[in-house]
Design a protein around this motif. Sequence first.
Motif, mmCIF file in Angstrom:
data_model
loop_
_atom_site.group_PDB
_atom_site.id
_atom_site.type_symbol
_atom_site.label_atom_id
_atom_site.label_comp_id
_atom_site.label_asym_id
_atom_site.label_seq_id
_atom_site.Cartn_x
_atom_site.Cartn_y
_atom_site.Cartn_z
ATOM 1 N N GLU A 115 -41.661 -36.819 2.274
ATOM 2 C CA GLU A 115 -41.945 -35.368 1.734
ATOM 3 C C GLU A 115 -41.817 -34.468 3.124
ATOM 4 O O GLU A 115 -41.201 -33.411 3.004
ATOM 5 C CB GLU A 115 -42.985 -35.241 1.036
ATOM 6 N N GLN A 116 -42.543 -35.026 3.910
ATOM 7 C CA GLN A 116 -42.729 -33.927 5.412
ATOM 8 C C GLN A 116 -41.334 -33.991 6.009
ATOM 9 O O GLN A 116 -41.011 -32.740 6.385
ATOM 10 C CB GLN A 116 -43.597 -34.784 6.175
ATOM 11 N N VAL A 117 -40.555 -34.925 6.089
ATOM 12 C CA VAL A 117 -39.279 -34.884 6.658
ATOM 13 C C VAL A 117 -38.343 -33.774 5.855
ATOM 14 O O VAL A 117 -37.758 -33.056 6.370
ATOM 15 C CB VAL A 117 -38.567 -36.180 6.629
ATOM 16 N N GLN A 119 -39.419 -31.329 3.920
ATOM 17 C CA GLN A 119 -39.945 -29.954 4.117
ATOM 18 C C GLN A 119 -39.845 -29.467 5.557
ATOM 19 O O GLN A 119 -39.467 -28.153 5.473
ATOM 20 C CB GLN A 119 -41.491 -29.975 3.859
ATOM 21 N N ASN A 120 -39.665 -30.286 6.361
ATOM 22 C CA ASN A 120 -39.488 -29.587 7.739
ATOM 23 C C ASN A 120 -38.120 -29.990 8.187
ATOM 24 O O ASN A 120 -37.592 -29.505 9.436
ATOM 25 C CB ASN A 120 -40.334 -30.661 8.680
ATOM 26 N N PHE A 121 -37.167 -30.562 7.215
ATOM 27 C CA PHE A 121 -35.676 -30.597 7.765
ATOM 28 C C PHE A 121 -34.952 -29.405 8.185
ATOM 29 O O PHE A 121 -34.466 -29.324 9.088
ATOM 30 C CB PHE A 121 -35.020 -31.288 6.460
ATOM 31 N N THR A 123 -36.553 -26.553 9.328
ATOM 32 C CA THR A 123 -37.378 -25.945 10.332
ATOM 33 C C THR A 123 -37.274 -26.461 11.747
ATOM 34 O O THR A 123 -37.195 -25.956 12.707
ATOM 35 C CB THR A 123 -38.624 -25.289 10.083
ATOM 36 N N SER A 124 -37.112 -27.929 11.501
ATOM 37 C CA SER A 124 -37.360 -28.602 13.015
ATOM 38 C C SER A 124 -36.163 -29.058 13.453
ATOM 39 O O SER A 124 -36.265 -29.345 14.686
ATOM 40 C CB SER A 124 -38.223 -29.943 12.607
ATOM 41 N N GLU A 129 -29.626 -24.023 9.804
ATOM 42 C CA GLU A 129 -29.188 -22.827 9.045
ATOM 43 C C GLU A 129 -27.746 -22.757 9.317
ATOM 44 O O GLU A 129 -26.947 -22.083 8.478
ATOM 45 C CB GLU A 129 -30.081 -21.694 9.316
#
Length: 187
Positions: A115-117, A119-121, A123-124, A129
């Motif tokens: 889930e964290q990966v 969510q951060n996919f 932005t990190s 984009e």
Amino acid sequence: MAAEKKTYDKTATLLIKRYASRRLYNTETSDYVTLEDIAGFIREGRDVQIVDLKSGDDLTRQYLLQIIAEHESRGESVLPLNVLTDLVRSYTTDIQSVVPQFLAQSFEMLRHGQEQVMQNFGTSLPGFEALQAQQEAFLKAMTGGLGSGLGSNWTAPKAEAAAEGKEDLGEIKKQLAELQDKLSKLQ
């Protein structure tokens, strides 16, 4: 008279009843289901409870193990052999009470990490984009004559946009390979 489409609470536990004939009955949709159907519900994120209609016994564990066994028998390796061996060993040792808790915590950590990966996919990872914008331009270029089914705000790409999409294909492939490499390192 049009048939009314029922909606179901996808967060509620799905109750499946097993009849004496061993057929499985979905109480939500009032129809019979297979083990593969149940596996699909679980993959979609549903919690499932399977109970014997006559005795009321909870058979969920038994059927979940059967789903895993069927996947294994088809050559779909669900668990590595050493993990299966350790599970069998845990049933014959004094540490059996630790193993289920350890497995539950391990899977919870895995779920949380995934889930964290996700969510951060965006932005990190640098350039994510830009990659999304390039993919959208590429898809528009490739679907040039299919505008009618793609929504009211879709317009056919101009010739220069199509040419730009073709030029960016190499860059898209390069960035996709980089993303795949980064994702493999995260796992």
